[in-house]
Design an enzyme around this catalytic site. Structure first.
Site, PDB file in Angstrom:
ATOM      1  N   CYS A 172       0.967  -1.191   0.125  1.00  0.00           N
ATOM      2  CA  CYS A 172      -0.120  -0.144   0.107  1.00  0.00           C
ATOM      3  C   CYS A 172       0.738   1.256  -0.012  1.00  0.00           C
ATOM      4  O   CYS A 172       0.489   2.440  -0.384  1.00  0.00           O
ATOM      5  CB  CYS A 172      -1.123  -0.031   1.234  1.00  0.00           C
ATOM      6  SG  CYS A 172      -0.062  -0.316   2.694  1.00  0.00           S
TER       7      CYS A 172
ATOM      8  N   HIS B 181      -2.133   0.672   7.118  1.00  0.00           N
ATOM      9  CA  HIS B 181      -2.237   0.978   5.842  1.00  0.00           C
ATOM     10  C   HIS B 181      -1.815   2.478   5.314  1.00  0.00           C
ATOM     11  O   HIS B 181      -1.594   3.251   6.316  1.00  0.00           O
ATOM     12  CB  HIS B 181      -3.937   0.959   5.453  1.00  0.00           C
ATOM     13  CG  HIS B 181      -4.463   0.983   3.997  1.00  0.00           C
ATOM     14  ND1 HIS B 181      -3.920   0.200   3.096  1.00  0.00           N
ATOM     15  CD2 HIS B 181      -5.274   1.505   3.560  1.00  0.00           C
ATOM     16  CE1 HIS B 181      -4.279   0.424   1.931  1.00  0.00           C
ATOM     17  NE2 HIS B 181      -5.258   1.373   2.097  1.00  0.00           N
TER      18      HIS B 181
ATOM     19  N   ASP C 197      -7.975   5.822  -2.226  1.00  0.00           N
ATOM     20  CA  ASP C 197      -7.170   4.912  -1.876  1.00  0.00           C
ATOM     21  C   ASP C 197      -6.623   4.209  -3.199  1.00  0.00           C
ATOM     22  O   ASP C 197      -7.365   3.489  -3.680  1.00  0.00           O
ATOM     23  CB  ASP C 197      -8.009   4.070  -0.974  1.00  0.00           C
ATOM     24  CG  ASP C 197      -6.976   3.108  -0.171  1.00  0.00           C
ATOM     25  OD1 ASP C 197      -5.844   2.828  -0.637  1.00  0.00           O
ATOM     26  OD2 ASP C 197      -7.449   2.142   0.695  1.00  0.00           O
TER      27      ASP C 197
END
Lengths: 325, 650
Positions: free
Chosen positions: B408, B452, B468
């Site tokens: 991520c 994250h 995202d």
């Protein structure tokens, strides 16, 4: 035959109308005149007789085991037989044997030395287990069975056995189950200096015993035994005896605790001791006084290091470990 | 001989050794190795001495050892004062005191030291296991205290007695715990070294730093929602915000809280929850996007991080209300926006070229540029993986055009970079996403592997918008769980593996118990105490009221226990009670009755010690032993005995 038997005929007892305590005091006094400085051992032996048990004396030769046995028999007005045990002895040597009688054309039983009122079994651990067990059976049953015929032993019947603890080579040590047949085990030990000096200065003990008059008659002794059995035991005291036995079972100090039979023995001797103390009831002190004699041959230490600890020390430890209920 | 001067028996020595070992062993992980080994071997030596019944070492040797031990502790910690050096010193002293067991007094000193060492454990850990170990050790130590007074009863009896005594103390413990007025904060602070060992997010982000966290299943925080748990894809727990990029690392710039009310307007439905944060040694707090207020002692920074005034060293609990649909629409400062556009002067030419192309196509239309970037990321067919290949130079280009594999942080970093290159202000936000609901206690547990990173872009008409980029390539990471998004065969944290469901279930149960402990025992703060007492019907409990209730309830428990003891006492028969009364009177004159001693023996001894009272001692003993041991005692005898004792004043 290697066995040495010497028998002593009872002399007629001095008939008296004394109270049980006075009778017993007279016996103890008379015994103390012959056996010097051993009042405790004399009292224990007497308590053992009063509780109708058999006595085991464990000590070195020459400290007066035989004399003690002899004096007791004499003072209580009882027949006395002494048997020196050896390894080649057979049960018949003690119990007796049937011999063919030509005149009556039948077997006639010749009673052995066990048919007496007081028997001294000297060095009992020298005999083979077979012979030992014949004697011990007779002690327990108070009767002898040979060739299908049962013969009762005289009343009272009392065995004093001796063994030498330090000389174990070539002996057959009594197993625990047999040791349990002896109500009490005592040690005599060396006399204290004063008593020994007096002993050395005095006349021969054997001569004294020969002239020793009986202080009691067999019926008197039996009524004293009756009196010992009638001594009162309070519930609190039964609790105490039970906790003593229970403690020996729970504590790790011994291989096995006291059996119920041992607890019964303890109570019986304590009753006799209370009678000797001129009391109609048992106190904890009586139990504590006789405890070394009762547990000395019944409790085996758990570890070998403490084997050497005497019965007195063991008993003192047990006493201090169990609070009075 | 006074009681305190009695020698210590072999049995008592064993007891004391066991208690000392029990108190010392749990401390050894927290003490230096030389000390644990040293004190341990002294205790072993003590055991051998007890076994062989040797003489104890001379006092001068012990004195030397004490000096040497103190010096060694001073050398180890540079001081002999303070919490840990103090415990270390006690660890030495208890071992040496065992070598000095001469009288009952020394035994009591060892017992007291044991109690203290048990308490000292809590300076290091406060888990349930610690509490259980402490309870067991307390039982052992109390049994040792009983053995120090009277070592005759069997060990199991002493242990049972000690357990019973502690059971009797239990109601008082519970009452005191619940009602005793609380002070804010833990009674003992946690040691500092605990923080350094904690894993968690930091204030900078390099490629691979979050992937590293994904290997840890340590708990970051727990959340209890008062309503239903929001959908997984809404669970964005916002943490450090990174605006500064040096070509490789992202860094947070704001470390100061400036405002305590949010600048954005709140919209949509609200979610109430209580968050219990594990200590992580950093100032930031986590919150679901976007809270309506700040927890106590904290503020919003300019880039909307929640910052506590102090570093989070203890487990912290706070309640929040968040509005997931809220948009961060407010007038942000020019400095902030300028910073959100800054890029290193050169590097990553390919993405810069792509971004320049979006800019020429869409001009100032930020929304269109974001859409173009999303489209571009989608077309690059990027793969989500826990083990991205290393890229040395031009990390963004390397990820987007060559390896095409990343975690991520690669996605967030590359996306923010490309937006900035196209002239749209953007920044990286780190935090946690998702969480796992523990069905046992209903808490949502967020672990380190839920860490994250995502992107926020500034759109003039919508404010800061969360985008995202991971969701573009690996939508399951957001909708489900990161495990689902990782390709099969990659190394996962042990407990995160799918085939470990039974283990996870077990873990959940254990975790629920640990959480209950944290929430209700360790986290029983003044506030929680107030809430709890209010729920019990105590309105506005202040310390006076609590003390009053405490006194009343303790009195009630005491009454019940006393009644029980009195009932037990009734079972002792009156004759014995009279006798004990008599022996107590004599004990005051220094004639102690041993509980194994027959009455006549005792009377003889007492008469010798107190000849003036010999007659009455004999008479009382006579009455007593007749009552207790002779046949046919009457109630009259008992009252006679009582009378005799009443008149007996030695």
């Amino acid at each position: 035959m290697q066995q040495l038997i010497d028998s002593a005929a009872p002399s007629s007892p001095a008939v008296s109308r004394l109270s049980p305590h006075e009778q017993l005091a007279a016996v103890i006094n008379a015994a103390q005149r012959v056996i010097l400085g051993k009042e405790r051992a004399i009292r224990m032996a007497l308590a053992c007789v009063l509780a109708r048990g058999h006595l085991l004396i464990e000590d070195l030769p020459g400290v007066g085991k035989t004399t003690l046995a002899h004096v007791i028999a004499r003072l209580l007005g009882l027949d006395f037989q002494r048997v020196q045990f050896t390894s080649d002895m057979l049960p018949a040597d003690i119990i007796g044997v049937s011999v063919f009688d030509r005149d009556s054309a039948s077997f006639r039983f010749h009673p052995g030395p066990i048919f007496t009122q007081v028997m001294l079994a000297d060095e009992i651990n020298r005999a083979t287990p077979k012979t030992q067990s014949a004697l011990l059976e007779a002690m327990e049953e108070r009767q002898v069975t040979t060739e299908g015929e049962t013969r009762r032993l005289p009343e009272p019947f009392f065995v004093i056995a001796t063994q030498n603890p330090s000389h174990q080579i070539g002996t057959f040590p009594l197993p625990e189950s047999q040791l349990d047949r002896f109500l009490l085990r005592i040690e005599l030990g060396y006399p204290d200096p004063a008593a020994e000096r007096e002993l050395l200065a005095g006349i021969d003990r054997r001569e004294m015993i020969k002239t020793l008059p009986a202080s009691l008659s067999p019926p008197q002794l039996m009524s004293l035994q009756q009196a010992a059995r009638a001594v009162h035991v309070a519930p609190a005291l039964i609790d105490y005896v039970q906790s003593l036995a229970a403690y020996t079972r729970a504590a790790p100090d011994w291989q096995a605790g006291l059996s119920p039979r041992a607890a019964i023995a303890l109570l019986a001797v304590a009753r006799a001791w209370a009678l000797l103390e001129h009391r109609d009831h048992v106190l904890p002190e009586d139990v504590q006084a006789v405890l070394p004699g009762v547990i000395g041959h019944r409790l085996r230490p758990a570890d070998d290091d403490s084997r050497k600890v005497g019965a007195d020390v063991t008993a003192a430890r047990l006493i201090e470990a169990v609070p009075l209920p | 001989m006074a009681r305190r001067d009695r020698p210590v028996s072999q049995r008592q020595a064993w007891w004391l050794l066991a208690a000392a070992l029990g108190a010392f062993l749990p401390l050894t992980p927290h003490l230096p190795l030389w000390l644990a080994l040293g004190s341990g071997s002294v205790m072993l030596l003590r055991g051998w001495i007890t076994y062989r019944q040797w003489h104890l070492p001379p006092r001068w040797l012990l004195a030397l050892l004490v000096i040497a031990g103190t010096a060694a502790v001073g050398f180890e910690y540079r001081t002999v004062f303070g919490r840990v050096p103090g415990v270390a010193l006690l660890g030495i002293f208890i071992a040496l005191k065992l070598l000095e067991l001469r009288a009952a007094r020394d035994a009591l000193a060892v017992v007291l030291l044991c109690y203290f060492l048990v308490l000292a454990q809590f300076m290091f850990t406060q888990t349930i296991a610690t509490a259980l170990v402490a309870i067991l050790t307390i039982v052992l130590t109390t049994a040792t205290l009983a053995a120090a007074a009277d070592d005759r009863p069997a060990p199991q009896l002493l242990l049972r007695r000690s357990g019973l005594m502690l059971a009797q103390a239990l109601p008082f413990m519970v009452l005191l715990f619940i009602l005793f007025p609380r002070v804010q904060g833990p009674l003992w602070g946690l040691p500092q070294d605990r923080i350094t060992a904690t894993t968690g997010l930091s204030d900078s982000m390099a490629p691979g730093s979050i992937a590293e966290l994904s290997q840890s299943d340590a708990i970051a925080f727990r959340v209890k929602f008062s309503g239903p748990v929001p959908a997984q894809s809404q669970l964005y727990w916002r943490g450090p915000v990174m605006s500064r990029f040096d070509g490789r690392n992202w860094r947070a710039t704001r470390s100061m809280g400036t405002q305590s009310t949010p600048p954005y307007p709140l919209t949509g439905a609200s979610v109430d929850y209580e968050l219990t944060l594990e200590p992580h040694g950093k100032p930031w707090l986590f919150a679901l996007e976007h809270p309506d207020a700040v927890p106590a002692n904290s503020q919003f920074s300019d880039d909307l991080q929640l910052l506590s005034r102090e570093v989070v060293r203890n487990r912290t609990r706070y309640s929040l209300r968040s509005y997931p649909d809220t948009q961060l629409l407010f007038k942000d400062t020019a400095t902030n926006l300028r910073e959100a556009l800054a890029l290193p002067r050169d590097g990553n030419p390919r993405i810069r070229a792509a971004a320049a192309e979006w800019k020429t196509r869409h001009g100032d239309d930020a929304t269109a540029i974001v859409a173009a970037a999303e489209d571009f990321f989608g077309r690059q067919l990027l793969a989500y993986t826990l083990t991205p290949p290393m890229v040395l130079d031009d990390v963004i280009d390397g990820f987007l055009f060559e390896t095409k594999r990343g975690f991520c942080e690669h996605f967030a970093s590359a996306f923010a970079f490309s937006l900035r290159a196209a002239g749209v202000p953007a920044r990286v936000v780190t935090g946690y996403q998702g969480g796992e609901l523990n069905a046992v206690d209903g808490y949502l547990v967020i672990r380190q592997y839920d860490a994250h990173a995502w992107t926020e872009a500034w759109l003039p008409e919508r404010g800061w918008v969360r985008i995202d980029p991971t969701a573009i390539s690996a939508p399951r990471r957001i909708a489900d769980h990161f495990v689902a998004a990782v390709p099969a065969g990659e190394a996962l944290p042990f407990l995160a593996r799918a085939n470990m469901s039974w283990l996870r279930d077990l873990r959940n149960r254990f975790d629920a118990v640990a959480n209950g402990w944290n929430q209700w025992v360790l986290g029983y703060t003044p506030q929680r105490q107030r809430e709890f007492l209010q729920s019990l019907g105590l309105e506005a409990p202040d310390w006076q009221q609590m003390t009053a209730v405490l006194a009343v309830l303790s009195g009630a428990v005491l009454l019940v226990l006393t009644a029980w003891i009195l009932y037990q006492r009734k079972q002792i028969d009156p004759v014995r009670r009279a006798w004990l009364n008599f022996t107590r009177r004599l004990a005051k004159r220094g004639v102690q009755w041993h509980d194994w001693e027959g009455p006549q023996d005792f009377a003889r001894r007492a008469s010798l010690a107190l000849p003036t009272h010999a007659a009455s001692i004999q008479a009382i003993t006579e009455s007593y032993s007749r009552l207790r041991y002779a046949p046919q005692a009457t109630p009259a005898d008992l009252s006679h005995l009582k009378n005799q004792i009443r008149q007996f004043h030695p």
